[in-house]
Design a protein around this motif. Structure first.
Motif, PDB file in Angstrom:
ATOM      1  N   LYS A   1      45.786  39.838  52.731  1.00 52.41           N
ATOM      2  CA  LYS A   1      44.264  39.959  53.103  1.00 52.41           C
ATOM      3  C   LYS A   1      43.525  39.207  51.970  1.00 52.41           C
ATOM      4  CE  LYS A   1      44.991  44.275  52.677  1.00 52.41           C
ATOM      5  NZ  LYS A   1      45.041  45.637  52.742  1.00 52.41           N
ATOM      6  N   PRO A   2      42.334  38.804  51.797  1.00 50.12           N
ATOM      7  CA  PRO A   2      41.459  38.029  50.928  1.00 50.12           C
ATOM      8  C   PRO A   2      41.537  38.831  49.553  1.00 50.12           C
ATOM      9  CG  PRO A   2      40.407  37.976  53.007  1.00 50.12           C
ATOM     10  CD  PRO A   2      41.472  38.856  53.232  1.00 50.12           C
ATOM     11  N   ILE A   3      41.418  38.010  48.642  1.00 49.52           N
ATOM     12  CA  ILE A   3      41.287  38.713  47.116  1.00 49.52           C
ATOM     13  C   ILE A   3      40.431  37.799  46.478  1.00 49.52           C
ATOM     14  CG2 ILE A   3      43.586  37.623  46.547  1.00 49.52           C
ATOM     15  CD1 ILE A   3      43.719  39.965  44.471  1.00 49.52           C
ATOM     16  N   THR A   4      39.638  38.587  45.756  1.00 49.36           N
ATOM     17  CA  THR A   4      38.781  37.803  44.475  1.00 49.36           C
ATOM     18  C   THR A   4      38.980  38.444  43.231  1.00 49.36           C
ATOM     19  OG1 THR A   4      36.881  39.342  45.049  1.00 49.36           O
ATOM     20  CG2 THR A   4      36.766  36.835  46.078  1.00 49.36           C
ATOM     21  N   ALA A   5      38.772  37.878  42.109  1.00 51.70           N
ATOM     22  CA  ALA A   5      39.200  38.268  40.717  1.00 51.70           C
ATOM     23  C   ALA A   5      38.568  37.792  39.598  1.00 51.70           C
ATOM     24  CB  ALA A   5      40.811  37.954  40.653  1.00 51.70           C
ATOM     25  N   GLU A   6      38.408  38.706  38.510  1.00 52.25           N
ATOM     26  CA  GLU A   6      37.898  38.162  37.305  1.00 52.25           C
ATOM     27  C   GLU A   6      39.057  38.647  36.431  1.00 52.25           C
ATOM     28  OE1 GLU A   6      37.213  38.850  33.877  1.00 52.25           O
ATOM     29  OE2 GLU A   6      35.316  40.093  34.042  1.00 52.25           O
ATOM     30  N   LEU A   7      39.469  37.670  35.671  1.00 51.86           N
ATOM     31  CA  LEU A   7      40.695  37.686  34.885  1.00 51.86           C
ATOM     32  C   LEU A   7      40.676  37.315  33.517  1.00 51.86           C
ATOM     33  CD1 LEU A   7      43.032  36.573  37.709  1.00 51.86           C
ATOM     34  CD2 LEU A   7      42.478  38.751  37.325  1.00 51.86           C
ATOM     35  N   GLY A   8      39.387  36.897  32.839  1.00 49.12           N
ATOM     36  CA  GLY A   8      39.604  36.608  31.637  1.00 49.12           C
ATOM     37  C   GLY A   8      40.201  35.240  31.053  1.00 49.12           C
TER      38      GLY A   8
ATOM     39  N   ALA B   1      34.696  33.105  36.886  1.00 48.89           N
ATOM     40  CA  ALA B   1      35.387  31.884  36.357  1.00 48.89           C
ATOM     41  C   ALA B   1      34.832  30.429  36.888  1.00 48.89           C
ATOM     42  CB  ALA B   1      37.069  31.681  36.702  1.00 48.89           C
ATOM     43  N   PHE B   2      34.924  29.394  36.224  1.00 48.99           N
ATOM     44  CA  PHE B   2      34.549  28.033  37.016  1.00 48.99           C
ATOM     45  C   PHE B   2      35.332  27.693  38.226  1.00 48.99           C
ATOM     46  CE2 PHE B   2      34.054  23.508  36.976  1.00 48.99           C
ATOM     47  CZ  PHE B   2      32.610  23.215  36.670  1.00 48.99           C
ATOM     48  N   PRO B   3      34.589  27.476  39.067  1.00 47.94           N
ATOM     49  CA  PRO B   3      35.292  27.188  40.508  1.00 47.94           C
ATOM     50  C   PRO B   3      36.504  26.305  40.423  1.00 47.94           C
ATOM     51  CG  PRO B   3      33.028  26.988  40.659  1.00 47.94           C
ATOM     52  CD  PRO B   3      33.137  27.026  39.059  1.00 47.94           C
TER      53      PRO B   3
ATOM     54  N   PHE C   1      47.409  40.095  38.966  1.00 49.34           N
ATOM     55  CA  PHE C   1      47.086  39.435  40.136  1.00 49.34           C
ATOM     56  C   PHE C   1      48.188  39.000  40.811  1.00 49.34           C
ATOM     57  CE2 PHE C   1      45.778  35.523  42.497  1.00 49.34           C
ATOM     58  CZ  PHE C   1      44.742  35.925  43.141  1.00 49.34           C
ATOM     59  N   ASP C   2      49.219  38.048  40.113  1.00 47.41           N
ATOM     60  CA  ASP C   2      50.189  37.447  40.576  1.00 47.41           C
ATOM     61  C   ASP C   2      51.045  38.360  41.063  1.00 47.41           C
ATOM     62  OD1 ASP C   2      49.262  34.753  40.013  1.00 47.41           O
ATOM     63  OD2 ASP C   2      50.351  34.610  38.278  1.00 47.41           O
ATOM     64  N   ALA C   3      51.161  39.662  40.687  1.00 43.92           N
ATOM     65  CA  ALA C   3      52.200  40.475  40.935  1.00 43.92           C
ATOM     66  C   ALA C   3      51.654  41.316  42.309  1.00 43.92           C
ATOM     67  CB  ALA C   3      52.410  41.824  40.074  1.00 43.92           C
TER      68      ALA C   3
ATOM     69  N   ASP D   1      47.203  29.164  41.556  1.00 40.91           N
ATOM     70  CA  ASP D   1      47.084  29.156  40.234  1.00 40.91           C
ATOM     71  C   ASP D   1      45.744  29.601  39.874  1.00 40.91           C
ATOM     72  OD1 ASP D   1      46.649  28.135  37.509  1.00 40.91           O
ATOM     73  OD2 ASP D   1      46.453  25.998  38.186  1.00 40.91           O
ATOM     74  N   VAL D   2      45.588  30.945  39.473  1.00 38.23           N
ATOM     75  CA  VAL D   2      44.382  31.629  39.550  1.00 38.23           C
ATOM     76  C   VAL D   2      43.541  31.426  38.449  1.00 38.23           C
ATOM     77  CG1 VAL D   2      45.178  33.954  38.670  1.00 38.23           C
ATOM     78  CG2 VAL D   2      43.550  34.069  40.396  1.00 38.23           C
ATOM     79  N   GLY D   3      44.159  31.146  37.111  1.00 38.68           N
ATOM     80  CA  GLY D   3      43.330  31.018  35.986  1.00 38.68           C
ATOM     81  C   GLY D   3      42.493  32.228  35.571  1.00 38.68           C
ATOM     82  N   SER D   4      41.347  32.087  35.378  1.00 44.60           N
ATOM     83  CA  SER D   4      40.421  33.001  35.089  1.00 44.60           C
ATOM     84  C   SER D   4      39.781  33.830  36.085  1.00 44.60           C
ATOM     85  CB  SER D   4      39.221  32.810  34.157  1.00 44.60           C
ATOM     86  OG  SER D   4      39.435  32.639  32.943  1.00 44.60           O
ATOM     87  N   GLY D   5      40.423  33.463  37.190  1.00 41.83           N
ATOM     88  CA  GLY D   5      39.726  34.091  38.710  1.00 41.83           C
ATOM     89  C   GLY D   5      39.245  33.570  39.892  1.00 41.83           C
ATOM     90  N   ILE D   6      38.723  34.224  40.874  1.00 40.07           N
ATOM     91  CA  ILE D   6      38.091  33.428  42.070  1.00 40.07           C
ATOM     92  C   ILE D   6      36.962  34.303  42.330  1.00 40.07           C
ATOM     93  CG2 ILE D   6      38.598  33.115  44.444  1.00 40.07           C
ATOM     94  CD1 ILE D   6      41.689  33.041  43.750  1.00 40.07           C
ATOM     95  N   GLY D   7      35.842  33.487  42.676  1.00 41.36           N
ATOM     96  CA  GLY D   7      34.649  34.208  43.041  1.00 41.36           C
ATOM     97  C   GLY D   7      33.974  34.563  41.842  1.00 41.36           C
ATOM     98  N   VAL D   8      32.540  34.960  42.238  1.00 40.41           N
ATOM     99  CA  VAL D   8      31.757  35.703  41.294  1.00 40.41           C
ATOM    100  C   VAL D   8      31.149  36.744  41.538  1.00 40.41           C
ATOM    101  CG1 VAL D   8      30.682  33.321  40.571  1.00 40.41           C
ATOM    102  CG2 VAL D   8      29.584  34.947  42.258  1.00 40.41           C
ATOM    103  N   VAL D   9      30.582  37.715  40.498  1.00 41.49           N
ATOM    104  CA  VAL D   9      29.925  39.020  40.842  1.00 41.49           C
ATOM    105  C   VAL D   9      28.908  39.198  40.133  1.00 41.49           C
ATOM    106  CG1 VAL D   9      32.251  40.270  41.182  1.00 41.49           C
ATOM    107  CG2 VAL D   9      31.493  39.801  39.115  1.00 41.49           C
ATOM    108  N   HIS D  10      28.067  40.185  39.926  1.00 45.03           N
ATOM    109  CA  HIS D  10      26.861  40.546  39.449  1.00 45.03           C
ATOM    110  C   HIS D  10      25.702  39.673  40.415  1.00 45.03           C
ATOM    111  CE1 HIS D  10      28.705  41.603  35.305  1.00 45.03           C
ATOM    112  NE2 HIS D  10      29.139  42.108  36.475  1.00 45.03           N
ATOM    113  N   ASN D  11      25.234  38.588  40.050  1.00 46.51           N
ATOM    114  CA  ASN D  11      24.412  37.550  41.009  1.00 46.51           C
ATOM    115  C   ASN D  11      23.549  38.382  42.099  1.00 46.51           C
ATOM    116  OD1 ASN D  11      23.910  35.186  42.545  1.00 46.51           O
ATOM    117  ND2 ASN D  11      25.668  35.734  43.862  1.00 46.51           N
ATOM    118  N   ALA D  12      22.487  39.007  41.133  1.00 49.79           N
ATOM    119  CA  ALA D  12      21.527  39.823  41.771  1.00 49.79           C
ATOM    120  C   ALA D  12      20.871  39.204  42.779  1.00 49.79           C
ATOM    121  CB  ALA D  12      21.113  40.856  41.043  1.00 49.79           C
ATOM    122  N   LEU D  13      20.545  37.850  42.589  1.00 49.13           N
ATOM    123  CA  LEU D  13      19.618  37.040  43.624  1.00 49.13           C
ATOM    124  C   LEU D  13      20.424  36.478  44.830  1.00 49.13           C
ATOM    125  CD1 LEU D  13      18.187  34.745  40.710  1.00 49.13           C
ATOM    126  CD2 LEU D  13      17.069  36.674  41.977  1.00 49.13           C
ATOM    127  N   LEU D  14      21.741  36.780  44.872  1.00 46.88           N
ATOM    128  CA  LEU D  14      22.798  36.564  45.931  1.00 46.88           C
ATOM    129  C   LEU D  14      22.619  35.015  46.209  1.00 46.88           C
ATOM    130  CD1 LEU D  14      22.016  39.746  48.052  1.00 46.88           C
ATOM    131  CD2 LEU D  14      23.733  39.393  46.470  1.00 46.88           C
TER     132      LEU D  14
END
Length: 588
Positions: free
Chosen positions: A291-298, A494-496, A260-262, A502-515
Motif C-alpha cells: 500500500k502507499p506510504i508517506t513519511a517524515e524521517l529527519g 523533506a525536499f521533494p 521505513f525500509d524495514a 531511497d527515502v532520505g528524509s521522507g516522502i510527502g508533507v504534513v501540517h499545510n493547513a492551507l491544503l
C-alpha cells in the motif's frame, strides 16, 4: 528519528490482540463512510468542538509530557511541552477550521493572502502571520510556502484545498505510526490524514508516549465517538500486523529511515535468510508493503553562520540560539541543528566559538531520555575522542585534519553538536556552505541560516538565489526551523524527490493547513536582533521584534511561564492573562 529496530513479526500477537485491532478497523471502515457524508461546514463545526476538548486538556497534556521526559515540577524547560504539544495543536485546529470555512463559502483557501514570485520560476505564498495576534506576538517573524517551479498562482489557487475540494470522495482508512519525541506530531498527522486525504485514522502511538494516551483520548473525543479515529498502543509486533493489514489503505510514519525500509522492504538486521530476502526484494523492486506510504524521517540539519560585523550582544544571542537548536528536547528532534558551518576567514570566528561553548555548557541540564540516544551519543564519543564534554553533552569541533564523516552522516538524536569551517566570506562563503550542506549532510528536512541585516542586504538577489539552491523542505533564516513546525500554515516534510528505494528524509508533507498542492518547501524568517536591539534606530535595517528572547530558547529564564501563558491565551483568550505573559516575556 525514532527507533531503528525492525518490526517484529505479526505472529508475535495472540488471537485476542489481533481480534481487538480488527474490531477497531471495522469501526473505522464504517466511520469512513460517515466522514464522506459530512459537509465542509459540518467538518468545520467538528473542528471547533475538537478545539474545545483539546483546550480542556492543556494542563494535563503539558504536565504529563514533561513528567514522562523526566522534567520535574519547576524545571526551567517544562515550557517546551506547552509549545510543542497543545499550543501547536490548537493553532492547527484554528487554521484548518478557517480553511474549511473558506471552502464552504466557495472561496479559495488563498483568498486574502499575498501570492508572489520566488527565484527559479516559483510561486511563493505568504502564509504567516495571518492573524492579528500572531502579527503582534510574533512581530518580526514571517513564513512563506514556495511551490514547485512552473506552478502558477492561478494553478495554486485552483488546487488549494486538496481532498476538501471533493469532500464526498472516500479516502479509506489510514494508519499513522506516531512519533515518540514530540507530543503534537501524532495528533497533527491525524488531522492531515483527515483533511488532506479524506482518510479516517488508526493511530498507533509510540511506546514512549503511552502515558499520553488517556489525554489524547479526552482531547480527541469528538473524532473518536463517530468512528473517525481509534488510538492503540503497542510495539513492533502491533506495527507489523497493522502495516500488512488488508483493510488499511495507507501508512504514514514519523521515524527513522531504517524503520521505513524495514516496513517497505523487510528486515535488514534479522537472520541471514531474512537479510537475503530483503536484498532480493530490493533488487527485483518487489516491496513487502503493498500500500502507499508517506513519511517524515529527519536527518542531519545544518546551521550556516554567515560572517559579518556582529556586536558582542549579537554573538551572545546567536550562540544561545544555536545551542537551543541542538538542546531543545535534549536533542531528540528530527530538525535539531547538528552541524554548525562557519567561515574560517571570519574575523570574529574565535569569539563566536567561545560564546557557543559557554552557551552550550550553561544550558539547563536535563535527562537524555529517548531510547537509543545514549548509545548514539556513546558512538559519537568514540568517533571523536577529543570532543568537548560540556555537562551532559558533546561539542565536536572539526579541524582541517579530522574526519567529519560520522558527524555528517549520523542523525545522533542526542545532545551532540558539531562545528566545521569553510573558506570565504560574503556570497562566496554562503554559496560554499549551501553546497556543503546539500552534498555532504544526510537528509533534506530542515536547514538554518543566521545572517546579519547588513550582510544580507549587501548580497541582494544573491541571497535569495542561495536559498533557492538550499535543498531542504523547511528553511529558517535568523530563526529555527522548529518555527516552521509550529506554524500550521507552513508545510513540513523533506525536499521533494525521494522514493521508497531511497527515502532520505521522507516522502510527502504534513501540517499545510492551507491544503496547498505542488509544495516544494517552506521558508520562515525571523529578526536577527531581539528587543530592544530590534528597534529601528539600533537594528541596522533588520526586523522589529517585541521579544527580548524567544520563549523556546533554552536560556529563556521565563520560558515556561511564557509558553504556558501563550497556550492558555490561544485556548481561552483573556487580555489580562496575555498582559501578564508579555510582562514575563520581557524578563526572559
Amino acid at each position: 528519528m525514532t527507533s531503528t529496530t525492525a518490526p517484529a513479526p505479526a505472529s508475535a500477537l495472540d488471537d485476542a490482540e489481533r481480534a481487538e485491532l480488527d474490531a477497531h478497523i471495522t469501526v473505522l471502515r464504517k466511520g469512513a463512510a460517515t466522514w464522506s457524508g459530512l459537509t465542509l461546514s459540518q467538518r468545520a463545526t467538528l473542528l471547533r468542538a475538537l478545539r474545545d476538548s483539546v483546550s480542556a486538556t492543556i494542563e494535563d497534556w503539558a504536565d504529563t509530557a514533561a513528567d514522562s521526559k523526566g522534567l520535574p515540577s519547576g524545571h526551567p524547560l517544562r515550557g517546551e511541552e506547552w509549545l510543542s504539544g497543545p499550543y501547536s495543536t490548537l493553532g492547527a485546529l484554528d487554521a484548518y477550521a478557517d480553511t474549511l470555512t473558506k471552502l464552504a463559502g466557495g472561496r479559495s483557501t488563498l483568498d486574502g493572502l499575498t501570492i508572489g514570485r520566488a527565484p527559479g520560476g516559483r510561486t511563493r505564498v505568504d502564509a504567516f502571520p495571518l492573524t492579528r495576534s500572531d502579527q503582534i506576538l510574533l512581530a518580526g517573524f514571517s513564513g512563506e510556502v514556495w511551490l514547485k517551479p512552473g506552478t502558477t498562482p492561478a494553478s495554486a489557487r485552483r488546487k488549494a484545498g486538496l481532498a476538501q475540494l471533493t469532500p464526498d470522495a472516500p479516502g479509506g482508512v489510514g494508519l499513522v505510526l506516531g512519533a515518540g519525541n514530540i507530543t503534537s506530531i501524532p495528533v497533527l498527522d491525524v488531522f492531515y490524514e483527515l483533511l488532506a486525504h479524506n482518510r479516517v485514522v488508526l493511530l498507533k502511538v509510540n511506546p514512549t508516549q503511552d502515558a499520553l494516551v488517556p489525554v489524547y483520548e479526552r482531547a480527541l473525543a469528538p473524532l473518536i465517538a463517530p468512528g473517525f479515529l481509534r488510538i492503540v498502543r503497542g510495539g513492533a509486533a502491533v506495527g507489523s500486523y497493522l502495516t500488512g493489514h488488508p483493510d488499511l489503505d495507507h501508512v504514514h510514519i514519523t521515524g527513522a529511515a531504517a524503520t521505513f525500509d524495514a516496513i517497505v522492504w523487510g528486515p535488514s538486521n534479522g537472520t541471514g535468510a531474512q537479510k537475503a530476502a530483503t536484498t532480493r526484494r530490493r533488487r527485483e523492486n518487489r516491496p513487502l508493503l503493498k500500500k502507499p506510504i508517506t513519511a517524515e524521517l529527519g536527518g542531519v540539519s545544518p546551521i550556516i553562520v554567515v560572517p559579518g560585523e556582529w556586536t558582542e550582544a549579537d554573538i551572545t544571542f546567536h550562540a544561545e540560539h544555536v545551542a537551543t537548536m541542538r538542546l531543545q528536547n535534549s536533542g531528540h528532534n528530527c530538525i535539531a541543528g547538528q552541524v554548525v558551518i562557519m567561515s574560517r576567514d571570519w574575523a570574529q570566528a574565535d569569539q563566536f566559538r567561545a560564546a557557543l561553548r559557554r552557551a552550550y555548557a550553561s544550558a539547563p541540564e536535563r535527562p537524555i531520555w529517548y531510547p537509543g540516544s545514549p548509545k548514539r551519543m556513546g558512538a559519537a564519543a568514540e568517533d571523536y575522542p577529543d570532543a568537548l564534554v560540556l555537562a551532559d553533552r558533546l561539542l565536536v569541533e572539526i579541524d582541517e585534519n579530522a574526519d567529519a564523516t560520522a558527524l555528517q552522516s549520523t542523525e545522533y538524536f542526542a545532545p551532540v553538536l558539531g562545528v566545521v569551517e569553510l573558506d570565504g566570506t560574503g556570497q562566496a562563503f554562503l554559496d560554499a556552505a549551501v553546497t556543503y550542506a546539500n552534498d555532504e549532510l544526510v537528509g533534506t528536512l530542515g536547514g538554518n541560516i543566521i545572517i546579519d541585516p547588513a550582510t544580507e542586504k549587501a548580497m541582494g538577489a544573491g541571497f535569495e538565489r542561495a536559498i533557492a539552491e538550499f535543498r531542504y523542505g523547511s528553511i529558517a533564516i535568523n530563526t529555527w526551523t522548529a518555527l516552521g513546525f509550529i506554524v500550521p500554515t507552513m508545510t513540513w516534510g523533506a525536499f521533494p524527490g525521494n522514493t521508497i528505494d531511497d527515502v532520505g528524509s521522507g516522502i510527502g508533507v504534513v501540517h499545510n493547513a492551507l491544503l496547498l498542492d505542488d509544495v516544494e518547501r517552506s521558508v520562515v524568517r525571523g529578526p536577527f536582533r531581539p528587543f530592544p536591539r530590534s528597534l529601528p534606530v539600533l537594528n541596522g535595517g533588520g526586523r522589529f521584534s517585541i521579544l527580548p528572547k524567544p520563549p523556546w530558547f533554552v536560556s529563556a529564564r521565563t520560558g515556561t511561564e511564557v509558553s504556558a501563558g501563550l497556550t492558555r491565551f490561544r485556548a481561552r483568550g483573556g487580555g489580562l492573562g496575555l498582559v501578564r505573559t508579555l510582562l514575563a516575556a520581557l524578563r526572559a
